[in-house]
Design a protein around this motif. Structure first.
Motif, mmCIF file in Angstrom:
data_model
loop_
_atom_site.group_PDB
_atom_site.id
_atom_site.type_symbol
_atom_site.label_atom_id
_atom_site.label_comp_id
_atom_site.label_asym_id
_atom_site.label_seq_id
_atom_site.Cartn_x
_atom_site.Cartn_y
_atom_site.Cartn_z
ATOM 1 N N ARG A 149 37.365 45.325 33.848
ATOM 2 C CA ARG A 149 36.256 45.662 34.742
ATOM 3 C C ARG A 149 36.340 44.845 36.033
ATOM 4 O O ARG A 149 36.160 45.361 37.130
ATOM 5 N N LEU A 150 36.653 43.538 35.866
ATOM 6 C CA LEU A 150 36.765 42.674 37.048
ATOM 7 C C LEU A 150 37.922 43.109 37.950
ATOM 8 O O LEU A 150 37.853 42.955 39.165
ATOM 9 N N ALA A 151 38.992 43.645 37.349
ATOM 10 C CA ALA A 151 40.116 44.125 38.160
ATOM 11 C C ALA A 151 39.638 45.202 39.125
ATOM 12 O O ALA A 151 40.077 45.269 40.279
ATOM 13 N N VAL A 152 38.689 46.013 38.647
ATOM 14 C CA VAL A 152 38.142 47.068 39.502
ATOM 15 C C VAL A 152 37.148 46.480 40.502
ATOM 16 O O VAL A 152 37.200 46.767 41.696
ATOM 17 N N GLN A 153 36.285 45.612 40.004
ATOM 18 C CA GLN A 153 35.225 45.074 40.871
ATOM 19 C C GLN A 153 35.759 44.166 41.976
ATOM 20 O O GLN A 153 35.142 44.016 43.018
ATOM 21 N N THR A 154 36.901 43.539 41.731
ATOM 22 C CA THR A 154 37.495 42.696 42.774
ATOM 23 C C THR A 154 38.387 43.525 43.711
ATOM 24 O O THR A 154 38.980 42.996 44.641
ATOM 25 N N ALA A 155 38.519 44.820 43.400
ATOM 26 C CA ALA A 155 39.389 45.737 44.147
ATOM 27 C C ALA A 155 40.864 45.408 43.939
ATOM 28 O O ALA A 155 41.729 45.899 44.657
ATOM 29 N N TYR A 156 41.135 44.587 42.933
ATOM 30 C CA TYR A 156 42.541 44.329 42.592
ATOM 31 C C TYR A 156 43.158 45.632 42.080
ATOM 32 O O TYR A 156 44.308 45.958 42.388
ATOM 33 N N PHE A 157 42.399 46.388 41.284
ATOM 34 C CA PHE A 157 42.879 47.671 40.763
ATOM 35 C C PHE A 157 41.771 48.713 40.957
ATOM 36 O O PHE A 157 41.058 49.080 40.023
ATOM 37 N N PRO A 158 41.612 49.198 42.196
ATOM 38 C CA PRO A 158 40.530 50.151 42.448
ATOM 39 C C PRO A 158 40.797 51.490 41.781
ATOM 40 O O PRO A 158 41.946 51.872 41.580
ATOM 41 N N LEU A 159 39.720 52.153 41.415
ATOM 42 C CA LEU A 159 39.874 53.464 40.790
ATOM 43 C C LEU A 159 39.733 54.546 41.854
ATOM 44 O O LEU A 159 38.767 54.566 42.607
ATOM 45 N N GLN A 163 44.739 37.207 47.381
ATOM 46 C CA GLN A 163 43.458 37.738 47.864
ATOM 47 C C GLN A 163 43.637 38.559 49.142
ATOM 48 O O GLN A 163 43.096 39.658 49.268
ATOM 49 N N SER A 164 44.445 38.055 50.057
ATOM 50 C CA SER A 164 44.575 38.806 51.305
ATOM 51 C C SER A 164 45.343 40.113 51.076
ATOM 52 O O SER A 164 45.052 41.122 51.702
ATOM 53 N N TRP A 165 46.279 40.097 50.152
ATOM 54 C CA TRP A 165 46.983 41.356 49.824
ATOM 55 C C TRP A 165 46.007 42.376 49.237
ATOM 56 O O TRP A 165 45.989 43.540 49.635
ATOM 57 N N VAL A 166 45.168 41.902 48.322
ATOM 58 C CA VAL A 166 44.206 42.806 47.681
ATOM 59 C C VAL A 166 43.284 43.430 48.728
ATOM 60 O O VAL A 166 43.081 44.650 48.742
ATOM 61 N N LEU A 167 42.785 42.597 49.632
ATOM 62 C CA LEU A 167 41.839 43.117 50.626
ATOM 63 C C LEU A 167 42.530 44.057 51.611
ATOM 64 O O LEU A 167 41.963 45.074 52.024
ATOM 65 N N ARG A 168 43.764 43.713 51.948
ATOM 66 C CA ARG A 168 44.518 44.578 52.861
ATOM 67 C C ARG A 168 44.719 45.968 52.224
ATOM 68 O O ARG A 168 44.492 46.994 52.849
ATOM 69 N N GLU A 169 45.134 45.961 50.956
ATOM 70 C CA GLU A 169 45.365 47.231 50.259
ATOM 71 C C GLU A 169 44.054 48.013 50.089
ATOM 72 O O GLU A 169 44.042 49.243 50.165
ATOM 73 N N TRP A 170 42.992 47.268 49.867
ATOM 74 C CA TRP A 170 41.667 47.895 49.694
ATOM 75 C C TRP A 170 41.229 48.587 50.986
ATOM 76 O O TRP A 170 40.745 49.716 50.975
ATOM 77 N N GLU A 171 41.459 47.895 52.117
ATOM 78 C CA GLU A 171 41.118 48.486 53.415
ATOM 79 C C GLU A 171 41.929 49.760 53.640
ATOM 80 O O GLU A 171 41.424 50.770 54.133
ATOM 81 N N LYS A 172 43.195 49.670 53.273
ATOM 82 C CA LYS A 172 44.084 50.809 53.438
ATOM 83 C C LYS A 172 43.539 52.020 52.659
ATOM 84 O O LYS A 172 43.468 53.127 53.176
ATOM 85 N N LEU A 173 43.166 51.761 51.416
ATOM 86 C CA LEU A 173 42.670 52.835 50.548
ATOM 87 C C LEU A 173 41.378 53.424 51.117
ATOM 88 O O LEU A 173 41.186 54.647 51.128
ATOM 89 N N LYS A 174 40.514 52.533 51.612
ATOM 90 C CA LYS A 174 39.252 53.019 52.176
ATOM 91 C C LYS A 174 39.514 53.933 53.376
ATOM 92 O O LYS A 174 38.855 54.958 53.554
ATOM 93 N N LYS A 175 40.464 53.509 54.181
ATOM 94 C CA LYS A 175 40.844 54.328 55.357
ATOM 95 C C LYS A 175 41.336 55.708 54.910
ATOM 96 O O LYS A 175 40.957 56.736 55.478
ATOM 97 N N LEU A 176 42.198 55.673 53.904
ATOM 98 C CA LEU A 176 42.756 56.934 53.409
ATOM 99 C C LEU A 176 41.642 57.864 52.930
ATOM 100 O O LEU A 176 41.648 59.065 53.210
#
Ligand SMILES: Cc1ncc(C[n+]2csc(CCOP(=O)(O)OP(=O)(O)O)c2C)c(N)n1
Ligand code: SF4
Lengths: 395, 311
Positions: free
Chosen positions: B239-249, B293-306
């Motif tokens: 659950r934390l993997a999702v909530q931290t955006a490490y593994f977003p669904l 952490q910065s990789w996770v946030l960068r990837e998260w931003e990318k996904l949000k953009k997509l």
């Protein structure tokens, strides 16, 4: 039974294979191109495109996947076929074990081609013989007719004993050379080769089952024994199917070793595949010149025709084994196998190994004659000059 | 006990069990939960294909099987090819595949068998467009051979071949984005899922059943043995993997991206919350954590953009 009237077509060895696949009503073909195999699959694709064959064609991304997909298809109950050559066959190696281990009657044509390096696209038997211990049956075709007949028989035999089978033809000498092939009308093929009845069927959901699970030391051994037994049983099935083929279509394959002039021969030439065509022609000429020679063409290398070889050994003084292959650190592979078979018999003719034609080097009638001369001397002397001779090696 | 009407309405997970007790997974194994959910979604008429991986063992040795479905064990790198062959055979035999009542052909492979050695066969399967479902259960290492790194192992993780030690020999590369590689094939359906969100996972499995052509799901599946985590924390970690955006669904469907969780508007929790429950991250330095952490946030931003542009 309808009357058999052959349909004569002038085709390459590869097209003969493709026609046999069509006539066998193969359901799934998964394959990857490699010279000189490619035109088999191209022809099959053409049949599909023209609506002449109802085949699911899976153009996979490698030979490893070609064999894996064929295995999947066969496990799901379909009649499955693939074809390859040399490097492609080597890449399949892991999955060849899987096909026999999972007891799947996949049939494949291997176009015998030399292994690299150096790169070579020409004839050599080392690719298929390197797969000796994978649990695949192996049929070596001498000509295009035998490629066609071999594929049809291979399906019937494989589906009877639940082991995969390989039909082997020579690079270019057969694969790309046109010759007359007598084909069998579809309805007669259908009588000879009815639809497959799989040993198990992944699409049967009456009760859950698994194939290929972990087998501990308590079970694995018996699984291997059953493959060994199936391979032994295959000897009779091969002979019966070969005989039936002869009765139906006039070409008898009941002998696993095709013999000629053996009974009164001093010595015989033994070998496999297209080079035996050359040998047969040479033997006819040598006979006219007074040489007491014969030939023994090994059709099935797996299972190995032990009994037939022992019978031949009883009547001759010598056997010249012609190997278009070599096992480094030892000797020619057919030679090696044959010696092994003869060890536990009283009949021990002189047996000599000639390595010939590797990588497509020409092997001609005069070559057979030269070998006959040498063999004659060996027999007169009553002992070997050398056990293995690399014939026509440039010095 | 009678389930109250309002609760019953919310339960979307089928009640039938098709995964038998007596399987041999470790306690808290995410992969075994995954198999259970797949079978709940697809039922009896499923052909499972499992390559060399933990699940080979989980299903049980001959003559046992823990799956109430048919199962073909195959070689490590062949899942994509074998499901292709099975699908072709079913079609050749006129047997219905997929859809509401057709046979489901399911490839079930680990991250090693998918992101590494089996990537080629996966690519072939996707590109040719077979009607089957490929599920990569992601436990982020080769567990069956004793916890070695795969290309899906995250930055900073200890494994037996990235053991940390004095010379700081930890995994130095970020997790391979297999799902991006899959999407590059322009498949009709691809999604990430997590064993911590079974309703979401089952919904995605059902969607995968409906699409025409290949579907791919990357399932986050904790492995207490390999992650050095308490066996009762697997769901919390997932659950934390999702909530931290490490593994977003998220889902990718016919060119469209949709984030399912966490909410695209919510700020992800700090990555430490995910890391601290697992022994495999204990060698990480402060810089390592910042880097991840910065990789996770960068990837998260990318996904949000997509999701914004191609939503
Ligand atoms: C060709 C080949 N190479 C290596 C192996 C050994 N092997 C078996 S399982 C495995 C790792 C599996 O890892 P993964 O796919 O991530 O699944 P997990 O074990 O983590 O469930 C390896 C390396 C093998 N079976 N076949
Ligand atoms: S090692 Fe990990 S993935 Fe394998 S069975 Fe145990 S918990 Fe599951």
């Amino acid at each position: 039974m309808a009357e058999y009237k052959p349909i004569r077509k002038v085709v390459s060895g590869n097209y003969a294979a493709a026609y046999a696949v069509k006539h066998a009503r193969v359901q799934v073909v998964a394959a990857y191109p490699i010279t000189p195999q490619t035109s088999i699959i191209e022809k099959i694709a053409e049949f599909i495109a023209n609506g002449e064959a109802d085949i699911q064609y899976v153009p996979v991304e490698s030979e490893h996947s070609a064999m894996a997909a064929s295995i999947g298809a066969s496990a799901a109950g379909a009649r499955a076929f693939t074809a390859t050559s040399a490097q492609g066959l080597a890449l399949m190696h892991e999955m060849l074990h899987w096909a026999s281990g999972a007891r799947l009657p996949v049939v494949m044509v291997d176009v015998n081609r030399a292994m690299a390096p150096p790169w070579s696209v020409w004839d050599d038997q080392t690719d298929s013989l390197s797969q000796r211990d994978t649990g695949w049956m192996q049929f070596y075709a001498e000509n295009n007719q035998e490629v066609y007949d071999g594929v049809l028989m291979a399906f019937k035999i494989a589906e009877t004993v639940n082991l995969p089978a390989m039909v082997i033809e020579s690079a270019f000498i057969l694969s790309h050379t046109y010759d007359v092939v007598e084909m069998i009308p579809q309805e007669l093929v259908d009588e000879f080769l009815p639809p497959r009845k799989p040993l198990y069927d992944l699409a049967d959901f009456s009760q859950p089952f698994s194939v290929g699970a972990l087998g501990g030391p308590n079970d694995y051994y018996e699984f291997r024994y059953k493959i060994a037994k199936a391979m032994e049983d295959a000897v009779k099935v091969i002979k019966d199917v070969g005989k039936e083929f002869g009765e139906r279509f006039g070409r008898d394959y009941s002998e696993m070793i095709e013999k000629g002039y053996v009974d009164d021969a001093d010595f015989v030439f033994m070998g496999m595949g297209s080079l035996m065509g050359t040998v047969k022609e040479a033997v006819e000429l040598l006979r006219k010149e007074g040489y007491k020679v014969g030939y023994a063409k090994v059709r099935w290398f797996r299972p190995f025709p032990k009994e037939e070889l022992r019978e031949i050994a009883e009547s001759v003084k010598g056997i010249a084994v012609l190997d278009r292959n070599y096992s480094f650190g030892q000797e020619g592979i057919l030679f090696n196998e044959s010696k092994g078979v003869l060890y536990n018999t009283d009949a021990r003719p002189i047996i000599k190994n000639y390595i010939v034609g590797l990588g497509g080097r020409d092997f001609t009638v005069p070559d057979v004659k030269a070998i006959a001369e040498n063999m004659k001397k060996v027999i007169e002397a009553g002992k070997l000059d050398r056990e293995v001779e690399w014939y026509h090696l440039k010095r | 006990m009678e389930i109250p009407e309002n609760v019953r309405k919310r339960l979307s997970i089928p009640a039938e069990e098709h995964f038998f007790a007596g399987h041999t997974a470790c306690q808290g194994c995410g992969a075994s939960l995954g198999i259970r959910y797949v079978l709940k979604a697809y039922g009896r008429k499923t052909i499972f294909v499992i390559p060399a991986c933990c699940s080979t063992i989980i299903a049980g040795p001959w003559p046992y099987t823990a799956l109430d479905a048919n199962l073909f064990h195959t070689a490590f790198e062949t899942t994509g090819a074998v499901i292709s062959g099975i699908e072709a055979a079913l079609k050749a035999r006129g047997i219905k595949v997929k859809g509401d009542d057709g046979v489901m052909v399911v490839g079930w492979a680990g991250d090693g068998g998918t992101a590494d050695i089996g990537l080629q066969a996966l690519s072939g399967f996707l590109e040719r467009g077979h009607d089957a479902v490929y599920i990569m259960y992601d436990n982020e290492a080769y567990m069956n051979t004793g916890i070695q790194r795969s290309s899906s192992t995250p930055y900073g993780a200890w494994t037996t071949n990235t053991p940390g030690g004095k010379r700081h020999f930890l995994e130095k590369r970020h997790k391979k984005k297999v799902i991006d590689i899959v999407i590059a094939h322009e498949v009709p359906y691809a999604a990430t899922a997590s064993v911590a969100f079974p309703e979401d996972f089952i919904r995605k499995l059902k969607k995968a059943r409906k699409v025409e052509g290949p579907a791919f799901i990357q399932l986050f599946a904790p492995c207490p043995t390999g992650w050095r985590s308490p066996t009762d924390k697997s769901i919390e970690i997932a659950r934390l993997a999702v909530q931290t955006a490490y593994f977003p669904l998220f889902e990718y469907e016919n060119g469209k991206y949709k984030i399912n969780m966490p909410s695209p508007k919510k700020e992800p929790k700090p990555i430490e919350e995910f890391l601290k429950l697992q022994g495999r991250f204990k060698y990480m330095t402060k810089e390592d954590i910042e880097n991840l952490q910065s990789w996770v946030l960068r990837e998260w931003e990318k996904l949000k953009k997509l999701a914004e542009v191609f939503g």
